[in-house]
Design a protein around this motif. Structure first.
Motif, PDB file in Angstrom:
ATOM      1  N   ALA A  65       0.845  -1.182   0.000  1.00 41.91           N
ATOM      2  CA  ALA A  65       0.000   0.000   0.000  1.00 41.91           C
ATOM      3  C   ALA A  65       0.887   1.242   0.000  1.00 41.91           C
ATOM      4  O   ALA A  65       1.059   1.910   1.003  1.00 41.91           O
ATOM      5  CB  ALA A  65      -0.927  -0.017   1.202  1.00 41.91           C
ATOM      6  N   ALA A  66       1.437   1.524  -1.130  1.00 42.08           N
ATOM      7  CA  ALA A  66       2.418   2.604  -1.200  1.00 42.08           C
ATOM      8  C   ALA A  66       1.743   3.945  -1.418  1.00 42.08           C
ATOM      9  O   ALA A  66       0.623   4.031  -1.888  1.00 42.08           O
ATOM     10  CB  ALA A  66       3.388   2.322  -2.334  1.00 42.08           C
ATOM     11  N   ALA A  67       2.420   4.960  -1.059  1.00 47.98           N
ATOM     12  CA  ALA A  67       1.838   6.283  -1.134  1.00 47.98           C
ATOM     13  C   ALA A  67       2.543   7.135  -2.164  1.00 47.98           C
ATOM     14  O   ALA A  67       3.706   6.940  -2.456  1.00 47.98           O
ATOM     15  CB  ALA A  67       1.967   6.960   0.214  1.00 47.98           C
ATOM     16  N   ILE A  68       1.806   8.050  -2.756  1.00 44.14           N
ATOM     17  CA  ILE A  68       2.478   9.067  -3.533  1.00 44.14           C
ATOM     18  C   ILE A  68       2.219  10.399  -2.851  1.00 44.14           C
ATOM     19  O   ILE A  68       1.095  10.815  -2.687  1.00 44.14           O
ATOM     20  CB  ILE A  68       2.024   9.085  -5.006  1.00 44.14           C
ATOM     21  N   LEU A 107      -2.595  10.986  -0.752  1.00 43.14           N
ATOM     22  CA  LEU A 107      -2.042   9.645  -0.841  1.00 43.14           C
ATOM     23  C   LEU A 107      -2.894   8.856  -1.809  1.00 43.14           C
ATOM     24  O   LEU A 107      -4.111   8.895  -1.721  1.00 43.14           O
ATOM     25  CB  LEU A 107      -2.110   8.944   0.516  1.00 43.14           C
ATOM     26  N   GLU A 108      -2.255   8.160  -2.712  1.00 36.30           N
ATOM     27  CA  GLU A 108      -3.035   7.248  -3.533  1.00 36.30           C
ATOM     28  C   GLU A 108      -2.779   5.840  -3.034  1.00 36.30           C
ATOM     29  O   GLU A 108      -1.647   5.393  -2.947  1.00 36.30           O
ATOM     30  CB  GLU A 108      -2.665   7.364  -5.008  1.00 36.30           C
ATOM     31  N   LEU A 109      -3.829   5.148  -2.659  1.00 33.87           N
ATOM     32  CA  LEU A 109      -3.686   3.790  -2.170  1.00 33.87           C
ATOM     33  C   LEU A 109      -3.641   2.843  -3.361  1.00 33.87           C
ATOM     34  O   LEU A 109      -4.043   3.209  -4.464  1.00 33.87           O
ATOM     35  CB  LEU A 109      -4.853   3.438  -1.243  1.00 33.87           C
ATOM     36  N   ASN A 110      -3.190   1.652  -3.147  1.00 34.19           N
ATOM     37  CA  ASN A 110      -2.986   0.781  -4.311  1.00 34.19           C
ATOM     38  C   ASN A 110      -4.287   0.228  -4.894  1.00 34.19           C
ATOM     39  O   ASN A 110      -4.279  -0.482  -5.869  1.00 34.19           O
ATOM     40  CB  ASN A 110      -1.977  -0.335  -4.016  1.00 34.19           C
ATOM     41  N   ASP A 111      -5.419   0.557  -4.292  1.00 33.44           N
ATOM     42  CA  ASP A 111      -6.692   0.183  -4.907  1.00 33.44           C
ATOM     43  C   ASP A 111      -7.231   1.336  -5.762  1.00 33.44           C
ATOM     44  O   ASP A 111      -8.311   1.234  -6.317  1.00 33.44           O
ATOM     45  CB  ASP A 111      -7.719  -0.172  -3.825  1.00 33.44           C
ATOM     46  N   GLY A 112      -6.475   2.423  -5.827  1.00 30.00           N
ATOM     47  CA  GLY A 112      -6.899   3.577  -6.608  1.00 30.00           C
ATOM     48  C   GLY A 112      -7.602   4.645  -5.790  1.00 30.00           C
ATOM     49  O   GLY A 112      -7.871   5.727  -6.285  1.00 30.00           O
ATOM     50  N   VAL A 146      -7.321  -8.355   0.882  1.00 30.26           N
ATOM     51  CA  VAL A 146      -8.228  -8.821  -0.173  1.00 30.26           C
ATOM     52  C   VAL A 146      -9.689  -8.747   0.247  1.00 30.26           C
ATOM     53  O   VAL A 146     -10.577  -8.738  -0.590  1.00 30.26           O
ATOM     54  CB  VAL A 146      -7.900 -10.261  -0.626  1.00 30.26           C
ATOM     55  N   ARG A 147      -9.941  -8.707   1.540  1.00 23.16           N
ATOM     56  CA  ARG A 147     -11.323  -8.708   1.997  1.00 23.16           C
ATOM     57  C   ARG A 147     -11.876  -7.325   2.277  1.00 23.16           C
ATOM     58  O   ARG A 147     -13.045  -7.063   2.119  1.00 23.16           O
ATOM     59  CB  ARG A 147     -11.478  -9.566   3.244  1.00 23.16           C
ATOM     60  N   GLU A 148     -11.022  -6.445   2.752  1.00 28.30           N
ATOM     61  CA  GLU A 148     -11.551  -5.129   3.090  1.00 28.30           C
ATOM     62  C   GLU A 148     -10.483  -4.052   3.024  1.00 28.30           C
ATOM     63  O   GLU A 148      -9.296  -4.336   2.978  1.00 28.30           O
ATOM     64  CB  GLU A 148     -12.213  -5.150   4.471  1.00 28.30           C
ATOM     65  N   ARG A 149     -10.979  -2.837   3.015  1.00 31.32           N
ATOM     66  CA  ARG A 149     -10.079  -1.690   3.035  1.00 31.32           C
ATOM     67  C   ARG A 149     -10.371  -0.937   4.324  1.00 31.32           C
ATOM     68  O   ARG A 149     -11.450  -0.375   4.477  1.00 31.32           O
ATOM     69  CB  ARG A 149     -10.324  -0.818   1.809  1.00 31.32           C
ATOM     70  N   GLU A 150      -9.447  -0.992   5.227  1.00 34.50           N
ATOM     71  CA  GLU A 150      -9.680  -0.400   6.543  1.00 34.50           C
ATOM     72  C   GLU A 150      -8.805   0.831   6.714  1.00 34.50           C
ATOM     73  O   GLU A 150      -7.599   0.785   6.448  1.00 34.50           O
ATOM     74  CB  GLU A 150      -9.296  -1.385   7.647  1.00 34.50           C
ATOM     75  N   LEU A 151      -9.414   1.886   7.185  1.00 40.78           N
ATOM     76  CA  LEU A 151      -8.652   3.087   7.474  1.00 40.78           C
ATOM     77  C   LEU A 151      -9.064   3.597   8.838  1.00 40.78           C
ATOM     78  O   LEU A 151     -10.202   3.400   9.269  1.00 40.78           O
ATOM     79  CB  LEU A 151      -8.920   4.166   6.423  1.00 40.78           C
ATOM     80  N   ARG A 152      -8.147   4.223   9.524  1.00 38.58           N
ATOM     81  CA  ARG A 152      -8.484   4.827  10.808  1.00 38.58           C
ATOM     82  C   ARG A 152      -8.013   6.269  10.796  1.00 38.58           C
ATOM     83  O   ARG A 152      -6.832   6.516  10.579  1.00 38.58           O
ATOM     84  CB  ARG A 152      -7.781   4.112  11.956  1.00 38.58           C
ATOM     85  N   ALA A 167     -12.245   4.330  -4.236  1.00 43.14           N
ATOM     86  CA  ALA A 167     -12.382   3.718  -5.556  1.00 43.14           C
ATOM     87  C   ALA A 167     -13.453   2.640  -5.472  1.00 43.14           C
ATOM     88  O   ALA A 167     -13.520   1.919  -4.493  1.00 43.14           O
ATOM     89  CB  ALA A 167     -11.049   3.100  -5.982  1.00 43.14           C
ATOM     90  N   PRO A 168     -14.313   2.535  -6.501  1.00 36.85           N
ATOM     91  CA  PRO A 168     -15.371   1.525  -6.433  1.00 36.85           C
ATOM     92  C   PRO A 168     -14.770   0.121  -6.401  1.00 36.85           C
ATOM     93  O   PRO A 168     -13.866  -0.181  -7.159  1.00 36.85           O
ATOM     94  CB  PRO A 168     -16.144   1.729  -7.736  1.00 36.85           C
TER      95      PRO A 168
END
Lengths: 350, 178
Positions: free
Chosen positions: A104-107, A139-144, A161-167, A178-179
């Motif tokens: 999950a790299a950032a730009i 930040l762009e996450l690797n899922d777009g 693969v199951r979820e995108r979690e952010l805090r 991203a959809p």
């Protein structure tokens, strides 16, 4: 050793429970424990294994790489739990997933104050991003998905693969999810879980301990943390243009939204509508290390004002304040002190 | 105290003393052997059989020390038997002595096992839900009490206790089920 089944997990749980009960319990607990341990050698074995586990746990993580703030953050930042059905399922190969989290790299895009602050991969797969005072980053996450992080903010991200979690641990951020119907995009704040699919929304953690969620596009569902025992346990669905304020008691209140206001911070503009001078000052201070704005006296702190300011120019606030006859401004070293002009006659003020 | 027979008192105090003296050694023994060796299962079986002989459990003042005391006897007997037949791996007497004197210090021989177990725990922690992981780490690594953790995280002491139990069972499940 044989793989653990449900029964093993149950015995392990009981063994751990007995350890705790023995540490605190009295005669009855001790007798009950003896009875339990005599039921089966498996009980004894699990108990001894738990003891061994305890002994080994004392020395874990000597370099203190495990981050206990990414998961939970501050006192009121409690995370949701996936209860025991996961416990029963065999922990199959999550090795692959971990590589995904790590990727999950950032730009970094907008770094106004060029400080060497980057992301930090915590040991358990959470990656943390921080902005310094005055700094904003995208930040762009690797899922777009894209997260724009406002000044003095902190976020932890974990994608699998199951979820995108952010805090959102501190400050404010704008999320463009991203959809991806297969992986919910969820942001946890101390007070609520915000779930979105293909949408844009802003979350702001306010200094008074409130969370404000504003939807710019699409829909999001906001659910208060269960431990808050909110009067709205099922949460609320928010449409684009709507805004919801959650207080520390879990009360949720819809608010009229100024769309421009919600995202104005990206242009480094601060838009206030009838906010207290204390919170206006706090907001400026989030952008500027120096000068810091100090508001003295409760009456001055609680006075409410509105206006649009340049976040990087605290003097714009000073000029504004000077148009209000009641307030005086004093520059002290690198501080700007605002207080009521004549504290002696405060009783005559509104 | 006065209800207790003299024998039991003697036994209990003996166990207590034994535990204080040999507890760490035994823990390290279990640490090393339990996850894999057949010997360990035999020890467990034997300890269990002896535990069954306790008639009145209320007389056991410290069940944990009692179990360790019995286990210690069993381990010793196994060792003597093994020394005779030459089939059982024995402790290095030097490391036992140093362990008994400095419980925290591990012999160079044991260190890899100990570190391995710690690493396995650390790996298992990664799979725990964040709150379970955090509570476990705050308690075990940072030494916070339940009350302190409860205060820190805004939870009840009961909840902290419950999560710790779950975390341990979970680590246990993940640790040996690979």
């Amino acid at each position: 050793m044989k793989p653990m089944n449900e029964d093993d997990v149950r015995i392990a749980t009981e063994a751990a429970r007995w350890q705790h009960a023995l540490a605190r319990g009295g005669v009855t607990e001790r007798a009950q424990f003896c009875a339990w341990v005599k039921i089966s050698p498996r009980h004894l074995q699990e108990f001894l294994l738990m003891e061994a586990l305890d002994a080994a746990s004392e020395g874990i993580d000597p370099q203190r790489r495990i981050d206990t703030t990414a998961g939970v953050g501050t006192a009121d930042n409690i995370v949701p739990l996936v209860e025991s059905d996961q416990m029963r399922s065999a922990p199959s190969s999550t090795r692959g997933n971990r590589r995904i989290y790590a990727a999950a790299a950032a730009i970094a895009v907008i770094a106004v104050v060029a400080l060497a602050i980057g992301s930090q991969v915590s040991w358990d797969g959470w990656r943390q991003y921080t902005t310094a005072i005055g700094e904003q980053r995208a930040l762009e996450l690797n899922d777009g998905s894209v997260v724009q992080l406002n000044t003095k903010s902190r976020i932890a991200v974990r994608l699998n693969v199951r979820e995108r979690e952010l805090r959102l641990l501190e400050g404010e951020a704008l999320f463009k999810a991203a959809p991806d119907a297969t992986r919910p995009f969820r942001v946890f704040t101390g007070l609520a879980f915000v779930r979105a699919v293909g949408t844009q929304f802003n979350i702001s953690l306010r200094s008074g301990g409130e969370t404000v969620v504003t939807v710019l596009e699409g829909r999001v569902h906001v659910e208060p943390h269960p431990l808050l025992h909110s009067p709205h346990p099922d949460g609320e669905m928010l449409e684009a243009g709507e805004s919801l304020r959650i207080d520390s008691e879990g009360a949720m209140k819809r608010e009229a939204t100024d769309m421009a206001q919600a995202a104005a911070w990206r242009q480094r503009r601060l838009v206030f509508r009838e906010e207290t001078l204390a919170s206006i000052a706090a907001e400026f201070n989030r952008y500027n290390r120096s000068p810091q704005i100090v508001v003295e006296g409760n009456e001055a702190r609680n006075a409410r004002y509105g206006g649009t300011f340049d976040a990087d120019d605290p003097e714009s606030l000073v000029q504004f304040v000077q148009t209000k006859g009641r307030l005086s401004v004093e520059h002290k070293d690198d501080r700007i002190v605002i207080r009521l002009q004549r504290p002696a006659i405060t009783h005559s003020a509104e | 105290m006065n209800e207790r027979s003299e024998d039991t008192t003697r036994e209990a105090s003996f166990v207590g003393a034994t535990f204080r003296r040999y507890g760490p050694e035994l823990q390290h023994y279990l640490l090393r052997r339990l996850p894999r060796a057949q010997d360990a299962e035999d020890v467990i079986q034997e300890v269990f059989m002896r535990l069954l002989r306790i008639k009145d459990s209320t007389l056991v003042r410290d069940p944990r020390a009692y179990i360790y005391g019995i286990a210690l006897h069993v381990v010793r007997e196994f060792r003597i038997r093994a020394e005779r037949t030459g089939t059982w791996l024995t402790f290095d007497p030097e490391s036992i002595r140093s362990l008994a004197e400095h419980p925290a210090a591990l012999s160079p021989d044991e260190l890899p096992d100990h570190l391995d177990m710690q690493r396995q725990i650390e790996r298992a922690l990664q799979k725990l839900p964040p709150l379970h992981m955090t509570i476990f780490v705050l308690h075990k690594r940072d030494g916070y009490s339940y009350e302190e953790i409860a205060g820190k995280l805004g939870l009840s002491v009961h909840t902290v206790d419950k999560y710790l139990v779950q975390a341990k069972a979970w680590i246990r499940a993940l640790h040996w089920d690979r």
